[in-house]
Scaffold this motif. Structure first.
Motif, PDB file in Angstrom:
ATOM      1  N   THR A  67      56.317  -4.507 100.434  1.00  0.00           N
ATOM      2  CA  THR A  67      56.992  -3.218 100.345  1.00  0.00           C
ATOM      3  C   THR A  67      56.062  -2.251  99.629  1.00  0.00           C
ATOM      4  O   THR A  67      55.068  -2.658  99.026  1.00  0.00           O
ATOM      5  CB  THR A  67      58.309  -3.338  99.554  1.00  0.00           C
ATOM      6  N   GLU A  69      56.709  -0.604  96.974  1.00  0.00           N
ATOM      7  CA  GLU A  69      56.791  -0.834  95.521  1.00  0.00           C
ATOM      8  C   GLU A  69      55.976  -2.054  95.095  1.00  0.00           C
ATOM      9  O   GLU A  69      55.295  -2.025  94.062  1.00  0.00           O
ATOM     10  CB  GLU A  69      58.249  -0.994  95.105  1.00  0.00           C
ATOM     11  N   SER A  70      56.027  -3.133  95.873  1.00  0.00           N
ATOM     12  CA  SER A  70      55.251  -4.318  95.496  1.00  0.00           C
ATOM     13  C   SER A  70      53.754  -4.060  95.598  1.00  0.00           C
ATOM     14  O   SER A  70      52.974  -4.564  94.790  1.00  0.00           O
ATOM     15  CB  SER A  70      55.651  -5.525  96.340  1.00  0.00           C
ATOM     16  N   ARG A  72      52.337  -1.066  95.154  1.00  0.00           N
ATOM     17  CA  ARG A  72      52.002  -0.198  94.014  1.00  0.00           C
ATOM     18  C   ARG A  72      51.916  -1.004  92.719  1.00  0.00           C
ATOM     19  O   ARG A  72      51.038  -0.770  91.900  1.00  0.00           O
ATOM     20  CB  ARG A  72      53.034   0.911  93.871  1.00  0.00           C
ATOM     21  N   SER A  73      52.824  -1.957  92.530  1.00  0.00           N
ATOM     22  CA  SER A  73      52.776  -2.760  91.305  1.00  0.00           C
ATOM     23  C   SER A  73      51.537  -3.644  91.278  1.00  0.00           C
ATOM     24  O   SER A  73      50.985  -3.906  90.216  1.00  0.00           O
ATOM     25  CB  SER A  73      54.047  -3.592  91.151  1.00  0.00           C
TER      26      SER A  73
END
Length: 125
Positions: A67, A69-70, A72-73
Motif C-alpha cells: 500500500t 502507507e507501507s 512510505r513507512s
C-alpha cells in the motif's frame, strides 16, 4: 560525450519539488531494495504547492500487496523526506513501446487522470 560540460543533465532526468532536486533513478534504485517490489518506475506529477510531487508506479507482485502507507513507512528514515513518493499506483503492467521501452509519458498521462490532476497540469503549462 566529452564535448558536454560535466554539469549538464538531461532535462527530465531530474525533478523539482520546491527548492529540492530529486533524481527518479536514485529513488527507483532505493525502492528496488524492498523485498516485495518486482519492478517500479518513478515519475513526477504536478502539484500546486510544491511544483512537482514524486509518484511510484509499481507492478503488482507476490503474496504481500504493498500500500502507499507501507511503502512510505519503508522509506521513512532511509530517504530524504522530499524523495518519499507521495502517490503510489499499483498496476499489472507498464505501457511499452514496440521496442520494449517503458512509455513514461503514457504513465504520466494515466496518473494525472487517476489522481484528478489533469486541470493542474493544464494550468502549469
Amino acid at each position: 560525450m566529452p564535448d558536454q560540460p560535466p554539469h549538464s543533465v538531461r532535462r527530465r532526468s531530474r525533478g523539482a519539488r520546491k527548492r529540492f532536486r530529486h533524481y527518479p533513478r536514485e529513488i527507483k534504485e532505493f525502492l528496488y531494495t524492498h523485498p516485495d517490489i518486482l519492478d517500479v518506475q518513478v515519475i513526477g506529477v504536478p502539484d500546486d504547492r510544491m511544483g512537482e510531487e514524486v509518484m511510484a508506479c509499481q507492478m503488482r507482485a507476490g503474496a504481500v500487496p504493498l500500500t502507499a502507507e507501507s511503502l512510505r513507512s519503508y522509506c521513512t528514515g532511509k530517504l530524504a523526506h522530499y524523495k518519499i513518493p507521495r502517490y503510489v499506483h499499483i498496476t499489472d503492467e507498464f505501457p511499452m513501446t514496440v521496442t520494449g521501452k517503458i512509455r513514461k509519458i503514457a504513465m504520466r498521462t494515466t496518473s494525472l487522470e487517476l489522481l484528478g490532476l489533469q486541470q493542474d497540469a493544464d494550468t502549469a503549462k
